[in-house]
Design an enzyme around this catalytic site. Sequence first.
Site, mmCIF file in Angstrom:
data_model
loop_
_atom_site.group_PDB
_atom_site.id
_atom_site.type_symbol
_atom_site.label_atom_id
_atom_site.label_comp_id
_atom_site.label_asym_id
_atom_site.label_seq_id
_atom_site.Cartn_x
_atom_site.Cartn_y
_atom_site.Cartn_z
ATOM 1 N N HIS A 1 50.501 33.240 36.443
ATOM 2 C CA HIS A 1 50.461 34.550 36.630
ATOM 3 C C HIS A 1 51.334 34.926 37.663
ATOM 4 O O HIS A 1 51.207 34.577 38.920
ATOM 5 C CB HIS A 1 49.209 34.953 36.922
ATOM 6 C CG HIS A 1 48.734 36.484 37.187
ATOM 7 N ND1 HIS A 1 48.288 36.938 38.255
ATOM 8 C CD2 HIS A 1 48.711 37.402 36.438
ATOM 9 C CE1 HIS A 1 48.135 37.983 38.386
ATOM 10 N NE2 HIS A 1 48.465 38.685 37.190
ATOM 11 N N ARG A 2 52.521 35.663 37.286
ATOM 12 C CA ARG A 2 53.651 35.983 38.093
ATOM 13 C C ARG A 2 54.285 34.436 38.850
ATOM 14 O O ARG A 2 54.603 34.704 39.878
ATOM 15 C CB ARG A 2 53.108 36.722 39.356
ATOM 16 C CG ARG A 2 52.241 38.121 38.962
ATOM 17 C CD ARG A 2 51.906 38.818 40.109
ATOM 18 N NE ARG A 2 50.713 39.509 39.717
ATOM 19 C CZ ARG A 2 49.924 40.433 40.487
ATOM 20 N NH1 ARG A 2 50.318 40.397 41.904
ATOM 21 N NH2 ARG A 2 49.261 41.252 40.381
ATOM 22 N N GLU B 1 53.883 34.389 33.054
ATOM 23 C CA GLU B 1 53.533 35.900 33.071
ATOM 24 C C GLU B 1 54.414 36.635 34.086
ATOM 25 O O GLU B 1 54.485 35.937 35.190
ATOM 26 C CB GLU B 1 52.323 35.906 33.243
ATOM 27 C CG GLU B 1 51.760 37.679 33.024
ATOM 28 C CD GLU B 1 51.870 38.617 34.212
ATOM 29 O OE1 GLU B 1 51.350 39.662 34.176
ATOM 30 O OE2 GLU B 1 52.000 37.834 35.347
ATOM 31 N N ASP C 1 55.970 40.648 35.283
ATOM 32 C CA ASP C 1 55.839 42.131 35.339
ATOM 33 C C ASP C 1 57.345 42.703 35.479
ATOM 34 O O ASP C 1 58.190 42.113 36.250
ATOM 35 C CB ASP C 1 55.099 42.444 36.416
ATOM 36 C CG ASP C 1 53.606 41.961 36.663
ATOM 37 O OD1 ASP C 1 53.032 42.250 35.804
ATOM 38 O OD2 ASP C 1 53.564 41.023 37.434
ATOM 39 N N HIS D 1 56.143 43.394 40.311
ATOM 40 C CA HIS D 1 54.771 43.836 39.849
ATOM 41 C C HIS D 1 54.618 45.495 40.332
ATOM 42 O O HIS D 1 54.208 46.183 39.268
ATOM 43 C CB HIS D 1 53.655 43.079 40.589
ATOM 44 C CG HIS D 1 52.288 43.658 40.344
ATOM 45 N ND1 HIS D 1 51.300 44.590 40.813
ATOM 46 C CD2 HIS D 1 51.413 43.119 39.101
ATOM 47 C CE1 HIS D 1 50.532 44.593 40.151
ATOM 48 N NE2 HIS D 1 50.193 43.834 39.228
ATOM 49 N N GLU E 1 55.023 41.236 30.857
ATOM 50 C CA GLU E 1 54.324 42.796 30.881
ATOM 51 C C GLU E 1 55.180 43.840 31.118
ATOM 52 O O GLU E 1 55.835 43.973 32.340
ATOM 53 C CB GLU E 1 53.223 42.296 32.076
ATOM 54 C CG GLU E 1 51.934 43.670 31.982
ATOM 55 C CD GLU E 1 51.141 43.512 33.013
ATOM 56 O OE1 GLU E 1 50.851 42.369 33.770
ATOM 57 O OE2 GLU E 1 50.336 44.726 33.203
ATOM 58 N N LYS F 1 55.435 46.851 32.717
ATOM 59 C CA LYS F 1 54.673 47.567 33.843
ATOM 60 C C LYS F 1 55.137 48.775 33.867
ATOM 61 O O LYS F 1 54.524 49.904 34.281
ATOM 62 C CB LYS F 1 54.782 46.668 35.204
ATOM 63 C CG LYS F 1 53.826 47.063 36.218
ATOM 64 C CD LYS F 1 52.320 46.652 35.681
ATOM 65 C CE LYS F 1 51.937 45.289 36.483
ATOM 66 N NZ LYS F 1 50.552 45.105 35.807
ATOM 67 N N ASP G 1 46.789 32.192 39.426
ATOM 68 C CA ASP G 1 47.890 32.169 40.378
ATOM 69 C C ASP G 1 48.099 30.760 40.990
ATOM 70 O O ASP G 1 49.023 30.530 41.537
ATOM 71 C CB ASP G 1 47.535 32.890 41.634
ATOM 72 C CG ASP G 1 47.299 34.303 41.224
ATOM 73 O OD1 ASP G 1 47.880 34.853 40.296
ATOM 74 O OD2 ASP G 1 46.309 34.946 41.937
HETATM 75 O O1 G3P Z 1 48.821 40.457 32.422
HETATM 76 C C1 G3P Z 1 47.682 40.123 32.989
HETATM 77 C C2 G3P Z 1 47.871 40.563 34.365
HETATM 78 O O2 G3P Z 1 49.081 40.187 34.950
HETATM 79 C C3 G3P Z 1 47.615 42.170 34.540
HETATM 80 O O3 G3P Z 1 47.417 42.750 35.832
HETATM 81 O O4 G3P Z 1 48.158 43.727 37.617
HETATM 82 O O5 G3P Z 1 48.312 41.189 37.696
HETATM 83 O O6 G3P Z 1 49.802 42.709 36.408
HETATM 84 P P1 G3P Z 1 48.493 42.366 37.037
HETATM 85 MG MG MG Z 2 50.874 41.347 35.122
#
Ligand code: G3P
Ligand code: MG
Length: 240
Positions: free
Chosen positions: A10-11, A37, A39, A52, A104, A106, A224
Amino acid sequence: MTDDFIIIAHRGFSGQYPENTLLAFRKALNAGATWLELDVQLSADGELVVIHDESLERTTDGSGPVGEQTLAQLRALDAGQGEKIPLLSEVLDLAAGRATVNIELKGAGTARPVARLLQQRLKRPQASPDLILASSLYKRELIDIAVELPEVRIAPVAEVPGAELWRLADRLGAWSVHLEKSCITEELIAEVRQSGRKLLAYTVNDIETLQRFYRWGLDGVFSDFPQQFFRTKGLSFHGR
Ligand code: G3P
Ligand code: MG
């Protein structure tokens, strides 16, 4: 845990390195990630940048809205440990041949430029639409990317599920649905499975929650700290 369980960095490896930077993505790949992943937002001059928040304060030494700064201005900022805010194309280059990328959407208006970028990149010999998953909290972006790039997999993102989410997933022919972890139940997992879609939960950073979700039949998680979960792949948890 079987190999079909999806663990998404995640990120990037954002628990330990500055989120959404090439360093965090490289560290995730080096730790064994096969899914990343990120953003995406638009700069003032229409470039796709990986960050993000809508504003710069939390993750950089800049301030104000991302969308009011040119790419040159954004690139002059420190996104942590001397890293720059990456372009989407740079992360895709880094991941090419190594990982599937969940983009994603955003920022408002990101779907069309992302589609144009991917259309170009999908002409490359090794490229495949199966190595991209486009997701968003926003219906407009999801519909736009589905229209522009029907060959790429799509996922709505939501903090809580509801009738509108499932209608949208149907309308889009979504490959997966991404939900905040607190709304995940065993019943919900079974319902989504019946619809033929995958259910992925964000953001799972502890092994107990991972094990419970895995036992319930969840398809995957965003984390994370993905490296701690890669070790468990190939092992079997009780009850599944
Ligand atoms: O796409 C999953 C997650 O990344 C969504 O929330 O705020 O971390 O972008 P956020
Ligand atoms: Mg995200």
